[in-house]
Each structure stands twice: as C-alpha cells, then as structure tokens.
Design a protein around this motif. Structure first.
Motif, PDB file in Angstrom:
ATOM      1  N   ALA A  29       0.820  -1.283  -0.174  1.00  0.00           N
ATOM      2  CA  ALA A  29      -0.034   0.147   0.075  1.00  0.00           C
ATOM      3  C   ALA A  29       0.892   1.189  -0.018  1.00  0.00           C
ATOM      4  O   ALA A  29       0.626   2.319  -0.811  1.00  0.00           O
ATOM      5  N   ALA A  30       1.831   1.424   0.661  1.00  0.00           N
ATOM      6  CA  ALA A  30       2.904   2.330   0.739  1.00  0.00           C
ATOM      7  C   ALA A  30       3.500   2.532  -0.564  1.00  0.00           C
ATOM      8  O   ALA A  30       3.617   3.764  -1.045  1.00  0.00           O
ATOM      9  N   THR A  31       3.952   1.335  -1.062  1.00  0.00           N
ATOM     10  CA  THR A  31       4.563   1.521  -2.495  1.00  0.00           C
ATOM     11  C   THR A  31       3.558   2.147  -3.618  1.00  0.00           C
ATOM     12  O   THR A  31       3.834   2.849  -4.441  1.00  0.00           O
ATOM     13  N   GLY A  32       2.335   1.819  -3.485  1.00  0.00           N
ATOM     14  CA  GLY A  32       1.352   2.234  -4.274  1.00  0.00           C
ATOM     15  C   GLY A  32       0.984   3.405  -4.070  1.00  0.00           C
ATOM     16  O   GLY A  32       0.882   4.444  -5.102  1.00  0.00           O
ATOM     17  N   ILE A  33       0.981   4.179  -2.827  1.00  0.00           N
ATOM     18  CA  ILE A  33       0.759   5.598  -2.773  1.00  0.00           C
ATOM     19  C   ILE A  33       1.968   6.202  -3.224  1.00  0.00           C
ATOM     20  O   ILE A  33       1.790   7.417  -3.829  1.00  0.00           O
ATOM     21  N   ALA A  34       3.137   6.000  -2.929  1.00  0.00           N
ATOM     22  CA  ALA A  34       4.494   6.528  -3.383  1.00  0.00           C
ATOM     23  C   ALA A  34       4.405   6.526  -5.066  1.00  0.00           C
ATOM     24  O   ALA A  34       4.715   7.601  -5.527  1.00  0.00           O
ATOM     25  N   ALA A  35       3.993   5.347  -5.477  1.00  0.00           N
ATOM     26  CA  ALA A  35       3.953   5.391  -7.181  1.00  0.00           C
ATOM     27  C   ALA A  35       2.853   6.552  -7.486  1.00  0.00           C
ATOM     28  O   ALA A  35       3.152   7.139  -8.578  1.00  0.00           O
ATOM     29  N   ALA A  36       1.691   6.500  -7.009  1.00  0.00           N
ATOM     30  CA  ALA A  36       0.679   7.475  -7.467  1.00  0.00           C
ATOM     31  C   ALA A  36       1.340   9.002  -7.157  1.00  0.00           C
ATOM     32  O   ALA A  36       1.136   9.834  -7.736  1.00  0.00           O
ATOM     33  N   GLN A  37       2.005   9.332  -6.175  1.00  0.00           N
ATOM     34  CA  GLN A  37       2.549  10.305  -5.747  1.00  0.00           C
ATOM     35  C   GLN A  37       3.578  10.969  -6.759  1.00  0.00           C
ATOM     36  O   GLN A  37       3.819  12.145  -7.019  1.00  0.00           O
ATOM     37  N   THR A  38       4.366  10.023  -7.080  1.00  0.00           N
ATOM     38  CA  THR A  38       5.391  10.112  -8.155  1.00  0.00           C
ATOM     39  C   THR A  38       4.878  10.685  -9.477  1.00  0.00           C
ATOM     40  O   THR A  38       5.499  11.340  -9.952  1.00  0.00           O
ATOM     41  N   VAL A  39       3.716   9.996  -9.837  1.00  0.00           N
ATOM     42  CA  VAL A  39       3.181  10.363 -11.068  1.00  0.00           C
ATOM     43  C   VAL A  39       2.644  11.681 -10.834  1.00  0.00           C
ATOM     44  O   VAL A  39       2.663  12.650 -11.948  1.00  0.00           O
ATOM     45  N   VAL A  40       2.017  11.991  -9.869  1.00  0.00           N
ATOM     46  CA  VAL A  40       1.489  13.514  -9.775  1.00  0.00           C
ATOM     47  C   VAL A  40       2.617  14.502  -9.655  1.00  0.00           C
ATOM     48  O   VAL A  40       2.318  15.490 -10.415  1.00  0.00           O
ATOM     49  N   ALA A  41       3.967  13.982  -9.037  1.00  0.00           N
ATOM     50  CA  ALA A  41       4.801  15.109  -9.212  1.00  0.00           C
ATOM     51  C   ALA A  41       5.487  15.158 -10.580  1.00  0.00           C
ATOM     52  O   ALA A  41       5.977  16.386 -11.129  1.00  0.00           O
ATOM     53  N   VAL A  42       5.589  14.141 -11.483  1.00  0.00           N
ATOM     54  CA  VAL A  42       5.915  14.066 -12.651  1.00  0.00           C
ATOM     55  C   VAL A  42       4.984  14.869 -13.645  1.00  0.00           C
ATOM     56  O   VAL A  42       5.467  15.834 -14.305  1.00  0.00           O
ATOM     57  N   ALA A  43       3.826  14.769 -13.569  1.00  0.00           N
ATOM     58  CA  ALA A  43       2.879  15.384 -14.147  1.00  0.00           C
ATOM     59  C   ALA A  43       2.843  16.756 -13.907  1.00  0.00           C
ATOM     60  O   ALA A  43       2.882  17.865 -14.824  1.00  0.00           O
ATOM     61  N   ARG A  44       3.127  17.283 -12.733  1.00  0.00           N
ATOM     62  CA  ARG A  44       3.149  18.560 -12.354  1.00  0.00           C
ATOM     63  C   ARG A  44       4.253  19.407 -13.131  1.00  0.00           C
ATOM     64  O   ARG A  44       4.557  20.521 -13.605  1.00  0.00           O
ATOM     65  N   LEU A  45       5.536  18.626 -12.679  1.00  0.00           N
ATOM     66  CA  LEU A  45       6.918  19.177 -13.400  1.00  0.00           C
ATOM     67  C   LEU A  45       6.558  19.474 -14.973  1.00  0.00           C
ATOM     68  O   LEU A  45       7.069  20.381 -15.408  1.00  0.00           O
ATOM     69  N   LEU A  46       5.955  18.186 -15.661  1.00  0.00           N
ATOM     70  CA  LEU A  46       5.781  18.516 -17.072  1.00  0.00           C
ATOM     71  C   LEU A  46       4.939  19.638 -17.410  1.00  0.00           C
ATOM     72  O   LEU A  46       4.955  20.510 -18.401  1.00  0.00           O
ATOM     73  N   ALA A  47       3.784  19.963 -16.571  1.00  0.00           N
ATOM     74  CA  ALA A  47       2.883  21.107 -16.663  1.00  0.00           C
ATOM     75  C   ALA A  47       3.690  22.191 -16.689  1.00  0.00           C
ATOM     76  O   ALA A  47       3.378  23.122 -17.451  1.00  0.00           O
ATOM     77  N   SER A  48       4.268  22.549 -15.489  1.00  0.00           N
ATOM     78  CA  SER A  48       4.910  23.800 -15.340  1.00  0.00           C
ATOM     79  C   SER A  48       5.720  24.206 -16.344  1.00  0.00           C
ATOM     80  O   SER A  48       6.039  25.151 -16.800  1.00  0.00           O
ATOM     81  N   THR A  49       6.731  22.929 -16.717  1.00  0.00           N
ATOM     82  CA  THR A  49       7.618  23.108 -17.846  1.00  0.00           C
ATOM     83  C   THR A  49       7.115  23.506 -19.134  1.00  0.00           C
ATOM     84  O   THR A  49       7.627  24.438 -19.896  1.00  0.00           O
TER      85      THR A  49
END
Length: 99
Positions: free
Chosen positions: A38-58
C-alpha cells in the motif's frame, strides 16, 4: 501547508483503491498484498502526480517564453475551458460503469 494538504488529498484515493484490492485479493484466489505494498502504491501515485506537475509547469514555461505571457494565459484558459466538459463527461461515464 498548501502542498502538504494536496499531497494528503491525492494519497487518499490511492489508499482506498489499494485497500479495496486487498479485501478482494483473498476472495478470488490471489494472495493478499502486504501492507508495504500500500505504501509503495501510494508512493507511485505521488510520483506520477509530481512528474505531471513538472511536465505541466515546464510546458507552460516554454509556452510563456515562446508566445508571451498574455497569449500563454489565454491559450491555457481556452484549453481548460474546453477540457472541463470533456472531463465531466468522462467522470460521469466512469461512475455509471462502476455502479
């Protein structure tokens, strides 16, 4: 506190989805996942959100640099206004399919 509140809000649906999977896993013959999954799944979801934010802001920064601030703001506003009805339709379809 703003970013931390958003991160907790994003982790909630991921945790619920993983708990639902854990409950169902024992019934259909698959072994239940350990709690660490569960922790790994939540971390993976947070990573996807962070990468999406990076791509959107760039992407927005590049748009701002190439076409200027006013045109970039108007273009993003128009795209978001067009995307809202599409997102509402997709969410409505997903809810009816899940029910």
């Amino acid at each position: 506190m703003g970013r931390a509140a958003h991160d907790r809000r994003d982790a909630g649906p991921a945790g619920r989805l993983l708990r639902r999977y854990r409950r169902r896993a024992g019934r259909d013959g698959r072994p239940p996942r350990p709690r660490e999954a569960a922790a790994t799944g939540i971390a993976a979801a947070q990573t996807v959100v962070a990468v999406a934010r990076l791509l959107a802001s760039t992407g927005f920064g590049l748009l701002w640099y190439t076409v200027g601030s006013d045109a970039a703001m108007w273009l993003v506003a128009v795209v978001l206004a067009a995307a809202l009805p599409v997102a509402a339709m997709l969410l409505r379809t997903a809810r009816t399919a899940a029910a």
